[in-house]
Design a protein around this motif. Sequence first.
Motif, PDB file in Angstrom:
ATOM      1  N   GLY A 272       0.791  -1.230   0.000  1.00  0.00           N
ATOM      2  CA  GLY A 272       0.000   0.000   0.000  1.00  0.00           C
ATOM      3  C   GLY A 272       0.820   1.276   0.000  1.00  0.00           C
ATOM      4  O   GLY A 272       0.261   2.379  -0.108  1.00  0.00           O
ATOM      5  N   ARG A 273       2.136   1.161   0.117  1.00  0.00           N
ATOM      6  CA  ARG A 273       2.973   2.371   0.182  1.00  0.00           C
ATOM      7  C   ARG A 273       3.112   3.036  -1.177  1.00  0.00           C
ATOM      8  O   ARG A 273       3.082   2.388  -2.223  1.00  0.00           O
ATOM      9  N   ARG A 274       3.311   4.362  -1.126  1.00  0.00           N
ATOM     10  CA  ARG A 274       3.643   5.111  -2.335  1.00  0.00           C
ATOM     11  C   ARG A 274       5.133   4.958  -2.623  1.00  0.00           C
ATOM     12  O   ARG A 274       5.936   4.686  -1.721  1.00  0.00           O
ATOM     13  N   ILE A 275       5.494   5.176  -3.863  1.00  0.00           N
ATOM     14  CA  ILE A 275       6.892   5.021  -4.268  1.00  0.00           C
ATOM     15  C   ILE A 275       7.792   5.990  -3.497  1.00  0.00           C
ATOM     16  O   ILE A 275       8.922   5.648  -3.125  1.00  0.00           O
ATOM     17  N   SER A 276       7.287   7.175  -3.212  1.00  0.00           N
ATOM     18  CA  SER A 276       8.087   8.174  -2.492  1.00  0.00           C
ATOM     19  C   SER A 276       8.400   7.753  -1.061  1.00  0.00           C
ATOM     20  O   SER A 276       9.283   8.319  -0.418  1.00  0.00           O
ATOM     21  N   GLN A 277       7.681   6.755  -0.547  1.00  0.00           N
ATOM     22  CA  GLN A 277       7.892   6.291   0.827  1.00  0.00           C
ATOM     23  C   GLN A 277       8.895   5.141   0.904  1.00  0.00           C
ATOM     24  O   GLN A 277       9.128   4.615   1.999  1.00  0.00           O
ATOM     25  N   LEU A 278       9.480   4.754  -0.210  1.00  0.00           N
ATOM     26  CA  LEU A 278      10.366   3.597  -0.269  1.00  0.00           C
ATOM     27  C   LEU A 278      11.829   4.011  -0.296  1.00  0.00           C
ATOM     28  O   LEU A 278      12.183   5.098  -0.761  1.00  0.00           O
ATOM     29  N   SER A 279      12.679   3.122   0.179  1.00  0.00           N
ATOM     30  CA  SER A 279      14.132   3.312   0.050  1.00  0.00           C
ATOM     31  C   SER A 279      14.554   2.970  -1.374  1.00  0.00           C
ATOM     32  O   SER A 279      13.772   2.399  -2.162  1.00  0.00           O
ATOM     33  N   GLY A 280      15.806   3.273  -1.699  1.00  0.00           N
ATOM     34  CA  GLY A 280      16.308   2.975  -3.040  1.00  0.00           C
ATOM     35  C   GLY A 280      16.255   1.495  -3.356  1.00  0.00           C
ATOM     36  O   GLY A 280      15.870   1.095  -4.464  1.00  0.00           O
ATOM     37  N   GLY A 281      16.625   0.660  -2.381  1.00  0.00           N
ATOM     38  CA  GLY A 281      16.594  -0.776  -2.605  1.00  0.00           C
ATOM     39  C   GLY A 281      15.189  -1.304  -2.792  1.00  0.00           C
ATOM     40  O   GLY A 281      14.944  -2.208  -3.604  1.00  0.00           O
ATOM     41  N   GLN A 282      14.232  -0.753  -2.044  1.00  0.00           N
ATOM     42  CA  GLN A 282      12.837  -1.174  -2.185  1.00  0.00           C
ATOM     43  C   GLN A 282      12.290  -0.791  -3.559  1.00  0.00           C
ATOM     44  O   GLN A 282      11.534  -1.559  -4.167  1.00  0.00           O
ATOM     45  N   LYS A 283      12.667   0.376  -4.047  1.00  0.00           N
ATOM     46  CA  LYS A 283      12.228   0.786  -5.391  1.00  0.00           C
ATOM     47  C   LYS A 283      12.761  -0.176  -6.451  1.00  0.00           C
ATOM     48  O   LYS A 283      12.058  -0.528  -7.398  1.00  0.00           O
ATOM     49  N   GLN A 284      14.014  -0.609  -6.277  1.00  0.00           N
ATOM     50  CA  GLN A 284      14.585  -1.573  -7.214  1.00  0.00           C
ATOM     51  C   GLN A 284      13.760  -2.856  -7.223  1.00  0.00           C
ATOM     52  O   GLN A 284      13.519  -3.455  -8.274  1.00  0.00           O
ATOM     53  N   ARG A 285      13.326  -3.285  -6.046  1.00  0.00           N
ATOM     54  CA  ARG A 285      12.552  -4.523  -5.944  1.00  0.00           C
ATOM     55  C   ARG A 285      11.169  -4.377  -6.577  1.00  0.00           C
ATOM     56  O   ARG A 285      10.640  -5.329  -7.167  1.00  0.00           O
ATOM     57  N   VAL A 286      10.574  -3.198  -6.456  1.00  0.00           N
ATOM     58  CA  VAL A 286       9.280  -2.953  -7.112  1.00  0.00           C
ATOM     59  C   VAL A 286       9.441  -3.051  -8.632  1.00  0.00           C
ATOM     60  O   VAL A 286       8.622  -3.685  -9.317  1.00  0.00           O
ATOM     61  N   ALA A 287      10.475  -2.417  -9.162  1.00  0.00           N
ATOM     62  CA  ALA A 287      10.709  -2.470 -10.607  1.00  0.00           C
ATOM     63  C   ALA A 287      10.920  -3.903 -11.075  1.00  0.00           C
ATOM     64  O   ALA A 287      10.441  -4.310 -12.141  1.00  0.00           O
ATOM     65  N   LEU A 288      11.634  -4.688 -10.269  1.00  0.00           N
ATOM     66  CA  LEU A 288      11.878  -6.085 -10.613  1.00  0.00           C
ATOM     67  C   LEU A 288      10.567  -6.878 -10.602  1.00  0.00           C
ATOM     68  O   LEU A 288      10.279  -7.647 -11.535  1.00  0.00           O
ATOM     69  N   ALA A 289       9.765  -6.686  -9.561  1.00  0.00           N
ATOM     70  CA  ALA A 289       8.490  -7.402  -9.473  1.00  0.00           C
ATOM     71  C   ALA A 289       7.554  -7.004 -10.603  1.00  0.00           C
ATOM     72  O   ALA A 289       6.845  -7.859 -11.168  1.00  0.00           O
ATOM     73  N   ARG A 290       7.522  -5.721 -10.953  1.00  0.00           N
ATOM     74  CA  ARG A 290       6.639  -5.269 -12.034  1.00  0.00           C
ATOM     75  C   ARG A 290       6.989  -5.938 -13.362  1.00  0.00           C
ATOM     76  O   ARG A 290       6.113  -6.272 -14.160  1.00  0.00           O
ATOM     77  N   ALA A 291       8.291  -6.153 -13.592  1.00  0.00           N
ATOM     78  CA  ALA A 291       8.708  -6.817 -14.829  1.00  0.00           C
ATOM     79  C   ALA A 291       8.439  -8.317 -14.767  1.00  0.00           C
ATOM     80  O   ALA A 291       7.987  -8.915 -15.757  1.00  0.00           O
ATOM     81  N   LEU A 292       8.696  -8.942 -13.624  1.00  0.00           N
ATOM     82  CA  LEU A 292       8.591 -10.396 -13.522  1.00  0.00           C
ATOM     83  C   LEU A 292       7.161 -10.894 -13.413  1.00  0.00           C
ATOM     84  O   LEU A 292       6.868 -12.044 -13.770  1.00  0.00           O
ATOM     85  N   VAL A 293       6.240 -10.061 -12.927  1.00  0.00           N
ATOM     86  CA  VAL A 293       4.868 -10.506 -12.734  1.00  0.00           C
ATOM     87  C   VAL A 293       4.204 -10.888 -14.061  1.00  0.00           C
ATOM     88  O   VAL A 293       3.259 -11.685 -14.083  1.00  0.00           O
ATOM     89  N   LEU A 294       4.722 -10.367 -15.157  1.00  0.00           N
ATOM     90  CA  LEU A 294       4.188 -10.708 -16.486  1.00  0.00           C
ATOM     91  C   LEU A 294       4.755 -12.019 -17.008  1.00  0.00           C
ATOM     92  O   LEU A 294       4.413 -12.452 -18.102  1.00  0.00           O
ATOM     93  N   GLU A 295       5.645 -12.638 -16.220  1.00  0.00           N
ATOM     94  CA  GLU A 295       6.240 -13.935 -16.519  1.00  0.00           C
ATOM     95  C   GLU A 295       6.886 -13.986 -17.906  1.00  0.00           C
ATOM     96  O   GLU A 295       6.594 -14.867 -18.714  1.00  0.00           O
ATOM     97  N   PRO A 296       7.786 -13.035 -18.191  1.00  0.00           N
ATOM     98  CA  PRO A 296       8.505 -13.078 -19.466  1.00  0.00           C
ATOM     99  C   PRO A 296       9.502 -14.232 -19.466  1.00  0.00           C
ATOM    100  O   PRO A 296       9.978 -14.655 -18.402  1.00  0.00           O
ATOM    101  N   SER A 297       9.838 -14.739 -20.638  1.00  0.00           N
ATOM    102  CA  SER A 297      10.856 -15.791 -20.703  1.00  0.00           C
ATOM    103  C   SER A 297      12.253 -15.193 -20.580  1.00  0.00           C
ATOM    104  O   SER A 297      13.211 -15.898 -20.270  1.00  0.00           O
ATOM    105  N   ILE A 298      12.354 -13.862 -20.795  1.00  0.00           N
ATOM    106  CA  ILE A 298      13.650 -13.174 -20.723  1.00  0.00           C
ATOM    107  C   ILE A 298      13.453 -11.857 -19.985  1.00  0.00           C
ATOM    108  O   ILE A 298      12.495 -11.120 -20.261  1.00  0.00           O
ATOM    109  N   LEU A 299      14.355 -11.556 -19.054  1.00  0.00           N
ATOM    110  CA  LEU A 299      14.339 -10.262 -18.378  1.00  0.00           C
ATOM    111  C   LEU A 299      15.625  -9.524 -18.704  1.00  0.00           C
ATOM    112  O   LEU A 299      16.727 -10.049 -18.519  1.00  0.00           O
ATOM    113  N   LEU A 300      15.490  -8.308 -19.212  1.00  0.00           N
ATOM    114  CA  LEU A 300      16.620  -7.457 -19.558  1.00  0.00           C
ATOM    115  C   LEU A 300      16.789  -6.404 -18.469  1.00  0.00           C
ATOM    116  O   LEU A 300      15.827  -5.734 -18.096  1.00  0.00           O
TER     117      LEU A 300
END
Length: 392
Positions: free
Chosen positions: A146-174
């Motif tokens: 439920g947190r906004r992006i502005s409430q996250l640390s740098g590492g947490q933001k990286q994890r959000v970006a990773l989850a957003r890409a992986l949730v679509l279950e691509p066969s390749i992640l760049l």
Amino acid sequence: MSHATSGPRAVAHPGPAPQGSIHIAGVSKHYGNTRVLSDVDLAIDSGTFLTLLGPSGCGKTTLLRLIAGFIEPSAGEIAIDGRDMAGLPPQRRPIGMVFQNLALFPHFSVEENIAYGLRLRKVGAEEMRRKVELFLDLVGLVGLGGRRISQLSGGQKQRVALARALVLEPSILLLDEPLSALDLQLRKQLQVSLKEIQKKLKTTFVFVTHDQEEATLMSDSVVVMSAGKVQQFGSPQTIYSRPENLFVAKFIGELNEIAGSVVSAGGGALDIDTAVGRLTLPAAIARGLVASAGSACLVCLRPEHIDVRREGEATPGRVALPSTVVDRIALGPVIRVAVRCGESRMTAVRLARDSQALPEVGAACIVEFDPADAQIFAPLAGEMATAFGEPE
């Protein structure tokens, strides 16, 4: 393992292929008269964590963008899962991407950011909630949805970006240098997390970095690039211990160099004149060197392959060079010992517990090494650390 193709190129063509495999055949990219990539051939196996490694401007990001479909090659073919990608836009390729600037939506919550691609695909509400919760857990963000992006640390933001890409279950992640803006400690933590996530999902990761240590730690395979070309493709250990040319040897890890000239070659050995005397070394350790009389060369050694001993303590069967200790630096469990050997300054690395056996600063000493641990290269023709003048 991923590999560089040799002989006939792996031409992109329709047909069965493992999900997450990439074949790049004769790919070049130029802008007018400026060439950014030149004749790249690579075959990347499914489920591999592969890193494109090289200095700024070497072409690694251009190659990543070609795989993604943001730009088209000037020549050559790219196939993903056995399918030719020519003319196919990014959104129709089986890829996800994590950008260097992350490109998160600041006005969305963590959950909304992760669910964004699922909404575009019109995934049902219950399935969307299930997937978002699954990937929040995978990247270690349970309870933060439920947190906004502005409430996250740098590492947490990286994890959000990773989850957003992986949730679509691509066969390749760049991943385009996604950790470059983080502080060292956080960066190391996320390096481990990324590798663990990749192993768990068995997704093909193609990761761009200029950090040699990062590439060595995370990768199954590494592509070392310079001047728009692949210099070497192999496992991190192979690239470190058996570099194919001087650029790779200098770029991966630390290197001691002794300049010399070949006097004679024959019988499986090279006689080399150097400022510290004549060395006789196995011809088999030469890389990319035309070993004829008069050929300029560099005898190269990793710091861990050098022993520094007191005078009179040379070991039979090893090359021994008279030297002087100029510095000793304690770095936790190891000691770096700098010596002056003729006109060359060399560095050895020894365990701190062996410090009592090391000569003191200013003392005459012997630098010795096993001939089989040396490597002989032709000198670089010119500076290779920059590409053809075009940004990555």
